[in-house]
Every structure is written in structure tokens, then in C-alpha cells.
Scaffold this motif. Structure first.
Motif, PDB file in Angstrom:
ATOM      1  N   UNK A  85      22.189 -24.023 -29.657  1.00  0.00           N
ATOM      2  CA  UNK A  85      21.366 -25.082 -30.241  1.00  0.00           C
ATOM      3  C   UNK A  85      20.487 -25.790 -29.210  1.00  0.00           C
ATOM      4  N   UNK A  86      20.743 -25.543 -27.940  1.00  0.00           N
ATOM      5  CA  UNK A  86      20.004 -26.207 -26.859  1.00  0.00           C
ATOM      6  C   UNK A  86      19.625 -25.184 -25.786  1.00  0.00           C
ATOM      7  N   UNK A  87      18.800 -24.204 -26.139  1.00  0.00           N
ATOM      8  CA  UNK A  87      18.428 -23.169 -25.169  1.00  0.00           C
ATOM      9  C   UNK A  87      17.854 -23.798 -23.906  1.00  0.00           C
ATOM     10  N   UNK A  88      18.315 -23.310 -22.769  1.00  0.00           N
ATOM     11  CA  UNK A  88      17.836 -23.827 -21.497  1.00  0.00           C
ATOM     12  C   UNK A  88      18.661 -24.978 -20.944  1.00  0.00           C
ATOM     13  N   UNK A  89      19.716 -25.375 -21.656  1.00  0.00           N
ATOM     14  CA  UNK A  89      20.574 -26.454 -21.162  1.00  0.00           C
ATOM     15  C   UNK A  89      21.139 -26.057 -19.799  1.00  0.00           C
ATOM     16  N   UNK A  90      21.273 -27.016 -18.922  1.00  0.00           N
ATOM     17  CA  UNK A  90      21.822 -26.725 -17.591  1.00  0.00           C
ATOM     18  C   UNK A  90      23.345 -26.680 -17.664  1.00  0.00           C
ATOM     19  N   UNK A  91      23.933 -26.029 -16.667  1.00  0.00           N
ATOM     20  CA  UNK A  91      25.396 -25.969 -16.592  1.00  0.00           C
ATOM     21  C   UNK A  91      25.983 -27.367 -16.473  1.00  0.00           C
ATOM     22  N   UNK A  92      25.330 -28.210 -15.682  1.00  0.00           N
ATOM     23  CA  UNK A  92      25.812 -29.574 -15.473  1.00  0.00           C
ATOM     24  C   UNK A  92      25.778 -30.367 -16.778  1.00  0.00           C
ATOM     25  N   UNK A  93      24.699 -30.238 -17.515  1.00  0.00           N
ATOM     26  CA  UNK A  93      24.576 -30.952 -18.797  1.00  0.00           C
ATOM     27  C   UNK A  93      25.598 -30.433 -19.803  1.00  0.00           C
ATOM     28  N   UNK A  94      25.811 -29.115 -19.824  1.00  0.00           N
ATOM     29  CA  UNK A  94      26.830 -28.547 -20.717  1.00  0.00           C
ATOM     30  C   UNK A  94      28.206 -29.108 -20.389  1.00  0.00           C
ATOM     31  N   UNK A  95      28.531 -29.208 -19.104  1.00  0.00           N
ATOM     32  CA  UNK A  95      29.816 -29.787 -18.695  1.00  0.00           C
ATOM     33  C   UNK A  95      29.938 -31.216 -19.193  1.00  0.00           C
ATOM     34  N   UNK A  96      28.851 -31.984 -19.088  1.00  0.00           N
ATOM     35  CA  UNK A  96      28.852 -33.367 -19.550  1.00  0.00           C
ATOM     36  C   UNK A  96      29.073 -33.434 -21.066  1.00  0.00           C
ATOM     37  N   UNK A  97      28.357 -32.601 -21.805  1.00  0.00           N
ATOM     38  CA  UNK A  97      28.483 -32.585 -23.264  1.00  0.00           C
ATOM     39  C   UNK A  97      29.905 -32.189 -23.679  1.00  0.00           C
TER      40      UNK A  97
END
Length: 179
Positions: A85-97
Motif C-alpha cells: 500500500x506504500x510502494x517505496x517506503x523505507x526500511x526505517x519507516x516500515x520498522x516505525x509503522x
């Protein structure tokens, strides 16, 4: 490490180890009984957190029975959905989410990348990658979504549509805002 996370990690490890051997995903999983006759629960019956945890254990057992054969845990499924749902999301942002350590996300990503479901793309910063589902990842995610929807319908079958919406809203109120 908190006991809840330890229990979840143990269950995930057992699920991953057993997945390739399974013929029937429900046949070999232990059942979870939220209430055992003859046991006095005392104050536990009055605690919201205890009730939520018992429900979570029951729901997790059904999820594992439903999707363990695919080697998908709730955390892995959520990761795929977020990236899809969020193509291009960073690894760091994914960890936060996801509310997990960046190293935990890296392990999840490594697994998906090896399976051909996800790819890292250069972000222009050597320390960061943008994440994208592959065509196979999109295809598998659709299959997983159907299985998760069936699982969710099964575990919430005693609730009306309105009660399901209300329960999600009430559980959202229990999330503590760190700000």
C-alpha cells in the motif's frame, strides 16, 4: 525481552519450522482454550489487558493454523500489506509503522527478498532502501489477503458487523499515544 514477545517469537519459530512438513495446517497445532473449567481466574477476569491478551492468543492460534502453511505470520502479513500500500517506503519507516526494531524489519525483508516477493531499490542514500513488492509479491499478497479475511471472519463470527466495527474502535482507544 517481555514474556509476550518471547511467546510470540517461539510460536513464530515453531510455525516456520513446521510449515514445510504440514499436510493439514490445523491438524498439528495445539489448541488454545481461553477458559478452562475448574480454574478460578480471580482478578484476571476484571482486567482489560488480560482479556485482550487471551483473545489475541486465540486469534493468533487460528491465524497460524490458517496461514502457517504459507510461512506467514501476522507480522509478515502486515509488512507485506504496508509495503504493498506504500510502494517505496523505507526500511526505517516500515520498522516505525510496525513498531519493531529496524533489525527485525531487515530480517523480514531479507526473507521476502529471498522468496522473490519484495525488492529493495536504491533511494539515493547508501544507508537506506525503498521497498517494493515484486509481481510475485503482489500475487502472493492477494492470496494471503483472502486467507486472512477468511480467518478474520471465522474468529469474529460471533459478532455482528456493527459489533466488529465497535470492537476495532474501542481497541483503538486502548492504544497509548506516546506524545
Amino acid at each position: 525481552m517481555p514474556k509476550q514477545k518471547t511467546d510470540i517469537l517461539k510460536a513464530q519459530t515453531k510455525t516456520r519450522a513446521a510449515a514445510p512438513k504440514r499436510q493439514s495446517s490445523t491438524a498439528q497445532l495445539p489448541t488454545f482454550n481461553a477458559r478452562i473449567e475448574g480454574i478460578e481466574y480471580g482478578i484476571l477476569d476484571e482486567l482489560t489487558g488480560y482479556a485482550v491478551r487471551r483473545a489475541q492468543l486465540s486469534i493468533y492460534a487460528d491465524f497460524s493454523a490458517s496461514l502457517g502453511v504459507y510461512d506467514i505470520t501476522p507480522q509478515r502479513f502486515s509488512s507485506l500489506v504496508i509495503v504493498g500500500n506504500n510502494p517505496g517506503i523505507s526500511q526505517t519507516r516500515l520498522a516505525e509503522v510496525m513498531g519493531i526494531a529496524r533489525s527485525g524489519v531487515v530480517a523480514i525483508i531479507d526473507n521476502f527478498e529471498q522468496a522473490g516477493l519484495l525488492e529493495r531499490q536504491d533511494s539515493g542514500d547508501r544507508r537506506s532502501y525503498n521497498l517494493h513488492l515484486t509481481k510475485e509479491g503482489q500475487k502472493q499478497l492477494e492470496k494471503y489477503k483472502l486467507a486472512v479475511k477468511e480467518h478474520d471472519d471465522r474468529v469474529s463470527q460471533q459478532l455482528s458487523v456493527k459489533e466488529r466495527q465497535q470492537l476495532r474502535a474501542l481497541l483503538g482507544k486502548l492504544c497509548i499515544d506516546p506524545k
